[in-house]
Write a protein that holds these residues in place. Structure first.
Motif, PDB file in Angstrom:
ATOM      1  N   TYR A  76      10.791  10.257  23.912  1.00 40.83           N
ATOM      2  CA  TYR A  76      11.816  11.202  23.470  1.00 40.83           C
ATOM      3  C   TYR A  76      12.525  10.752  22.196  1.00 40.83           C
ATOM      4  O   TYR A  76      13.304  11.507  21.627  1.00 40.83           O
ATOM      5  CB  TYR A  76      12.800  11.462  24.615  1.00 40.83           C
ATOM      6  N   ASP A  77      12.250   9.523  21.758  1.00 40.64           N
ATOM      7  CA  ASP A  77      12.677   9.121  20.417  1.00 40.64           C
ATOM      8  C   ASP A  77      11.668   9.609  19.380  1.00 40.64           C
ATOM      9  O   ASP A  77      12.039  10.027  18.282  1.00 40.64           O
ATOM     10  CB  ASP A  77      12.815   7.590  20.330  1.00 40.64           C
ATOM     11  N   VAL A  78      10.394   9.522  19.755  1.00 41.01           N
ATOM     12  CA  VAL A  78       9.331   9.956  18.843  1.00 41.01           C
ATOM     13  C   VAL A  78       9.336  11.478  18.723  1.00 41.01           C
ATOM     14  O   VAL A  78       9.230  12.034  17.629  1.00 41.01           O
ATOM     15  CB  VAL A  78       7.958   9.463  19.337  1.00 41.01           C
ATOM     16  N   PHE A  79       9.462  12.159  19.876  1.00 41.79           N
ATOM     17  CA  PHE A  79       9.443  13.624  19.891  1.00 41.79           C
ATOM     18  C   PHE A  79      10.817  14.118  20.350  1.00 41.79           C
ATOM     19  O   PHE A  79      11.092  14.207  21.543  1.00 41.79           O
ATOM     20  CB  PHE A  79       8.340  14.133  20.829  1.00 41.79           C
ATOM     21  N   LYS A  80      11.666  14.420  19.393  1.00 43.40           N
ATOM     22  CA  LYS A  80      13.047  14.801  19.699  1.00 43.40           C
ATOM     23  C   LYS A  80      13.124  16.051  20.562  1.00 43.40           C
ATOM     24  O   LYS A  80      14.067  16.229  21.334  1.00 43.40           O
ATOM     25  CB  LYS A  80      13.835  15.029  18.400  1.00 43.40           C
ATOM     26  N   ASN A  81      12.141  16.949  20.424  1.00 41.06           N
ATOM     27  CA  ASN A  81      12.143  18.183  21.212  1.00 41.06           C
ATOM     28  C   ASN A  81      11.178  18.097  22.388  1.00 41.06           C
ATOM     29  O   ASN A  81      10.724  19.108  22.916  1.00 41.06           O
ATOM     30  CB  ASN A  81      11.785  19.385  20.341  1.00 41.06           C
ATOM     31  N   GLY A  82      10.838  16.880  22.818  1.00 42.96           N
ATOM     32  CA  GLY A  82       9.905  16.691  23.926  1.00 42.96           C
ATOM     33  C   GLY A  82      10.406  17.341  25.205  1.00 42.96           C
ATOM     34  O   GLY A  82      11.581  17.274  25.531  1.00 42.96           O
ATOM     35  N   ASP A  83       9.496  17.963  25.930  1.00 43.72           N
ATOM     36  CA  ASP A  83       9.847  18.678  27.155  1.00 43.72           C
ATOM     37  C   ASP A  83       9.933  17.701  28.323  1.00 43.72           C
ATOM     38  O   ASP A  83       9.036  16.891  28.534  1.00 43.72           O
ATOM     39  CB  ASP A  83       8.782  19.738  27.455  1.00 43.72           C
ATOM     40  N   ARG A  84      11.005  17.789  29.109  1.00 45.74           N
ATOM     41  CA  ARG A  84      11.217  16.897  30.255  1.00 45.74           C
ATOM     42  C   ARG A  84      10.335  17.253  31.447  1.00 45.74           C
ATOM     43  O   ARG A  84      10.327  16.519  32.441  1.00 45.74           O
ATOM     44  CB  ARG A  84      12.683  16.948  30.683  1.00 45.74           C
ATOM     45  N   LYS A  85       9.582  18.356  31.359  1.00 43.48           N
ATOM     46  CA  LYS A  85       8.782  18.782  32.504  1.00 43.48           C
ATOM     47  C   LYS A  85       7.675  17.787  32.848  1.00 43.48           C
ATOM     48  O   LYS A  85       7.170  17.779  33.971  1.00 43.48           O
ATOM     49  CB  LYS A  85       8.166  20.147  32.228  1.00 43.48           C
ATOM     50  N   LEU A 116      -1.845  20.957  32.880  1.00 40.38           N
ATOM     51  CA  LEU A 116      -2.259  21.929  31.869  1.00 40.38           C
ATOM     52  C   LEU A 116      -1.035  22.733  31.487  1.00 40.38           C
ATOM     53  O   LEU A 116      -0.507  23.493  32.292  1.00 40.38           O
ATOM     54  CB  LEU A 116      -3.360  22.852  32.401  1.00 40.38           C
ATOM     55  N   ASP A 117      -0.571  22.538  30.263  1.00 45.69           N
ATOM     56  CA  ASP A 117       0.655  23.232  29.858  1.00 45.69           C
ATOM     57  C   ASP A 117       0.803  23.172  28.344  1.00 45.69           C
ATOM     58  O   ASP A 117       0.137  22.377  27.678  1.00 45.69           O
ATOM     59  CB  ASP A 117       1.876  22.614  30.519  1.00 45.69           C
ATOM     60  N   TYR A 118       1.713  24.014  27.858  1.00 43.60           N
ATOM     61  CA  TYR A 118       2.012  24.031  26.426  1.00 43.60           C
ATOM     62  C   TYR A 118       2.953  22.894  26.084  1.00 43.60           C
ATOM     63  O   TYR A 118       3.949  22.660  26.767  1.00 43.60           O
ATOM     64  CB  TYR A 118       2.641  25.365  26.041  1.00 43.60           C
ATOM     65  N   SER A 119       2.629  22.156  25.016  1.00 43.73           N
ATOM     66  CA  SER A 119       3.455  21.036  24.565  1.00 43.73           C
ATOM     67  C   SER A 119       4.209  21.461  23.310  1.00 43.73           C
ATOM     68  O   SER A 119       3.639  21.495  22.217  1.00 43.73           O
ATOM     69  CB  SER A 119       2.556  19.822  24.270  1.00 43.73           C
ATOM     70  N   PRO A 120       5.509  21.788  23.437  1.00 42.45           N
ATOM     71  CA  PRO A 120       6.254  22.308  22.281  1.00 42.45           C
ATOM     72  C   PRO A 120       6.428  21.284  21.173  1.00 42.45           C
ATOM     73  O   PRO A 120       6.557  21.655  20.005  1.00 42.45           O
ATOM     74  CB  PRO A 120       7.607  22.703  22.886  1.00 42.45           C
ATOM     75  N   GLU A 121       6.403  19.982  21.522  1.00 40.23           N
ATOM     76  CA  GLU A 121       6.627  18.973  20.492  1.00 40.23           C
ATOM     77  C   GLU A 121       5.500  18.921  19.470  1.00 40.23           C
ATOM     78  O   GLU A 121       5.699  18.499  18.331  1.00 40.23           O
ATOM     79  CB  GLU A 121       6.844  17.592  21.132  1.00 40.23           C
TER      80      GLU A 121
END
Length: 233
Positions: free
Chosen positions: A177-186, A204-209
């Motif tokens: 979450y430092d590397v990907f500031k908008n990383g999803d907590r799911k 299997l899911d969409y990765s917004p980061e």
């Protein structure tokens, strides 16, 4: 206990699917693996007596948890469950919580972000450096209170940079979450289940980061760590 048996049948509840039971106001809430909930006025101690002995633990007057779905027990008795829900255990019996923590092998030593895995482990991973499929090993980290699960990249092969769009050296030994500031907590709950319980998951899911849909195959290379194979759609 015929009344309880009828209640469980009427609500289609299998004891094997129960994650935890807790009091909410004057109601007792039963929460299952599929996130389905059922509430009733049944006293929590009657439900504990009905459940399979040894599979469930009463951690307070208001909470019963499934033993094998505990992800973490903090030193001050906070229980983190497989779905991320937390409960405060009895504060007068902290030694009991700590003993259970040891029994469940949850006493994983904390790591600093600038620490590294033993050389032998890194050497084993290096054989995958040039594999044309993204592969990484992440380490599970809890905060001092047993909350805020996070992960640190401990190994990334070269193809991780292709999939994630970030140089490997900018990921290694850094929090996700430092590397990907908008990383999803799911992702956190499944990764934690793998790292602590040795489970295997296919996500299997969409990765917004990174703006891509990913299939991620996860397994435990050693306790406390989750290895991931990432395949973009």
């Amino acid at each position: 206990m015929p009344d309880l048996e009828r209640y469980f049948k009427r609500h289609h509840i299998d004891t094997e699917d129960i994650l935890y039971i807790y009091r909410l106001g004057r109601k007792t809430v039963i929460c299952c693996e599929d996130a389905e909930e059922a509430s009733s006025a049944i006293p929590i101690h009657e439900l504990l007596a009905y459940l399979p002995e040894g599979e469930f633990i009463s951690i307070s007057r208001s909470a019963i948890v499934r033993r094998d779905r505990i992800l973490n027990i903090s030193h001050d008795g906070v229980y983190t469950m497989a779905d991320g829900k937390t409960f405060q255990g009895r504060t007068r019996y902290l030694s009991t919580h700590r003993r259970l923590r040891r029994e469940l092998h949850l006493d994983i030593p904390p790591h600093r972000e600038d620490s590294v895995l033993p050389l032998g482990f890194l050497e084993k991973c290096s054989i995958l450096d040039d594999m044309p499929i993204a592969y990484c090993v992440i380490e599970l980290v809890f905060d001092d209170n047993g909350h805020g699960v996070d992960f640190i990249f401990r190994y990334c092969n070269k193809h991780m940079a292709v999939v994630e769009g970030i140089p490997v050296e900018e990921m290694l030994n850094r929090s996700f979450y430092d590397v990907f500031k908008n990383g999803d907590r799911k992702w956190v709950v499944s990764y934690a289940d793998v790292a602590l319980n040795g489970s295997q998951h296919t996500l299997l899911d969409y990765s917004p980061e990174i703006g891509k849909t990913l299939t991620i195959y996860c397994y435990q290379p050693q306790p406390g760590y989750c290895a991931c194979v990432l395949i973009p759609e």
